[in-house]
Design a protein around this motif. Structure first.
Motif, mmCIF file in Angstrom:
data_model
loop_
_atom_site.group_PDB
_atom_site.id
_atom_site.type_symbol
_atom_site.label_atom_id
_atom_site.label_comp_id
_atom_site.label_asym_id
_atom_site.label_seq_id
_atom_site.Cartn_x
_atom_site.Cartn_y
_atom_site.Cartn_z
ATOM 1 N N ALA A 198 0.830 -1.208 0.000
ATOM 2 C CA ALA A 198 0.000 0.000 0.000
ATOM 3 C C ALA A 198 0.864 1.257 0.000
ATOM 4 C CB ALA A 198 -0.925 -0.006 1.216
ATOM 5 N N CYS A 199 1.951 1.240 0.763
ATOM 6 C CA CYS A 199 2.861 2.389 0.805
ATOM 7 C C CYS A 199 3.486 2.654 -0.555
ATOM 8 C CB CYS A 199 3.961 2.152 1.844
ATOM 9 S SG CYS A 199 3.430 2.326 3.565
ATOM 10 N N MET A 200 3.861 1.597 -1.257
ATOM 11 C CA MET A 200 4.475 1.771 -2.574
ATOM 12 C C MET A 200 3.469 2.319 -3.569
ATOM 13 S SD MET A 200 7.349 -1.160 -3.131
ATOM 14 C CE MET A 200 6.237 -2.557 -3.121
ATOM 15 N N LEU A 205 9.250 3.923 -7.782
ATOM 16 C CA LEU A 205 8.857 2.541 -7.523
ATOM 17 C C LEU A 205 10.011 1.579 -7.771
ATOM 18 C CD1 LEU A 205 6.623 0.695 -6.641
ATOM 19 C CD2 LEU A 205 5.730 0.699 -8.980
ATOM 20 N N VAL A 206 10.792 1.822 -8.803
ATOM 21 C CA VAL A 206 11.972 0.992 -9.073
ATOM 22 C C VAL A 206 12.932 1.051 -7.886
ATOM 23 C CG1 VAL A 206 14.053 0.766 -10.501
ATOM 24 C CG2 VAL A 206 11.832 1.141 -11.590
ATOM 25 N N LYS A 207 13.125 2.237 -7.355
ATOM 26 C CA LYS A 207 14.042 2.402 -6.221
ATOM 27 C C LYS A 207 13.545 1.653 -4.995
ATOM 28 C CE LYS A 207 16.639 5.997 -3.816
ATOM 29 N NZ LYS A 207 16.867 7.462 -3.698
ATOM 30 N N ARG A 213 1.503 -5.483 -8.398
ATOM 31 C CA ARG A 213 0.709 -6.313 -9.276
ATOM 32 C C ARG A 213 1.035 -6.099 -10.750
ATOM 33 N NH1 ARG A 213 -2.639 -9.365 -6.792
ATOM 34 N NH2 ARG A 213 -3.323 -8.881 -4.665
ATOM 35 N N ALA A 214 0.756 -7.150 -11.526
ATOM 36 C CA ALA A 214 0.906 -7.072 -12.977
ATOM 37 C C ALA A 214 0.069 -5.920 -13.507
ATOM 38 C CB ALA A 214 0.463 -8.392 -13.612
ATOM 39 N N GLY A 215 0.601 -5.248 -14.537
ATOM 40 C CA GLY A 215 -0.099 -4.109 -15.108
ATOM 41 C C GLY A 215 0.396 -2.779 -14.592
ATOM 42 N N THR A 216 1.225 -2.815 -13.539
ATOM 43 C CA THR A 216 1.762 -1.569 -12.985
ATOM 44 C C THR A 216 2.876 -1.035 -13.874
ATOM 45 O OG1 THR A 216 1.270 -2.255 -10.715
ATOM 46 C CG2 THR A 216 2.894 -0.509 -11.000
ATOM 47 N N GLN A 217 2.758 0.219 -14.289
ATOM 48 C CA GLN A 217 3.841 0.859 -15.027
ATOM 49 C C GLN A 217 4.820 1.460 -14.035
ATOM 50 O OE1 GLN A 217 2.986 4.196 -17.693
ATOM 51 N NE2 GLN A 217 4.588 3.470 -19.056
#
Length: 230
Positions: free
Chosen positions: A102-104, A205-207, A196-200
């Motif tokens: 949820a935080c991400m 977010l990568v970090k 989840r799948a579908g997240t761009q």
């Protein structure tokens, strides 16, 4: 990049445990931060934000009245006097996968694992207040469950879409790049779904995913590349 000056930032520490709150404030003072506000819960934090400019919020998650997730969501959805892009650090256990997920999705700027160490606090705070502030997932904020008694792993992502680019498999989290779209879910070692799948993916977010490497299950990561990169 300009020289980092801790005394130029105002930090709001939100923690319901008196000992933990005072300990973290003490760490911040020793690290050169002079403008520090504190609150024992999310409701008091929102009141402090109403009358003070805040550059960074460091918040625990499990708190009475308004919990940390509810506070973060309120800031990100422009329901407080803080700007939605305000830097946020979540203090939480890395075993609480639903909270981490949820935080991400709410695009926090860093995690501070419990028990908090001085070195970790200094590093994460400096990165949070000097990092980028763009938000990319605003269209997902409203669907994120913040009631700690009702959180579930069964939430679906509004980002699912038909594949239009090249699908490739990555062997390392460090190969992830901004602009890629996940084709498969990313799981924690305990089986909980982190993203989840579908997240761009974006840079923030990568970090976060790379920082969480120690709790992420080893798995091939399938992504869809942007057309320009395919």
């Amino acid at each position: 990049m300009a020289q980092f000056e801790p005394d130029k930032f105002t930090i709001l520490v939100v923690e319901d445990n008196n000992v933990s709150r005072k300990s973290l404030i003490g760490m911040l003072f020793k690290s050169g931060y002079e403008n520090i506000l504190s609150a024992p819960d999310g409701q008091t934090a929102i009141e402090k934000i109403e009358y003070n400019h805040v550059d960074l919020v460091v918040t625990d998650i499990n708190m009475p009245h308004i919990n940390g997730l509810q506070l973060i969501k309120a800031i990100r959805t422009d329901k407080t006097h803080a700007t939605p892009e305000t830097s946020i650090i979540a203090v939480t256990s890395l075993s609480d996968i639903e909270t981490i997920s949820a935080c991400m999705r709410l695009e926090i700027d860093a995690f501070l694992p419990k028990p908090v160490a001085v070195k970790d606090a200094r590093q994460q705070i400096e990165q949070a207040v000097t990092g980028h502030t763009e938000l990319y997932q605003q269209h997902l904020y409203e669907e994120i469950e913040t009631d700690l008694s009702r959180k579930t792993n069964n939430q679906t992502s509004a980002l699912r879409k038909k594949n239009t680019g090249q699908i490739t498999t990555l062997n390392s989290l460090y190969d992830l790049r901004s602009g890629m779209t996940l084709v498969g879910d990313i799981f924690a070692q305990n089986g909980g779904c982190l993203v989840r799948a579908g997240t761009q993916l974006d840079g923030r977010l990568v970090k976060r995913l790379c920082e969480l490497k120690s709790i992420i299950a080893k798995q091939p990561i399938r992504v869809e590349l942007e057309i320009a990169d395919a």
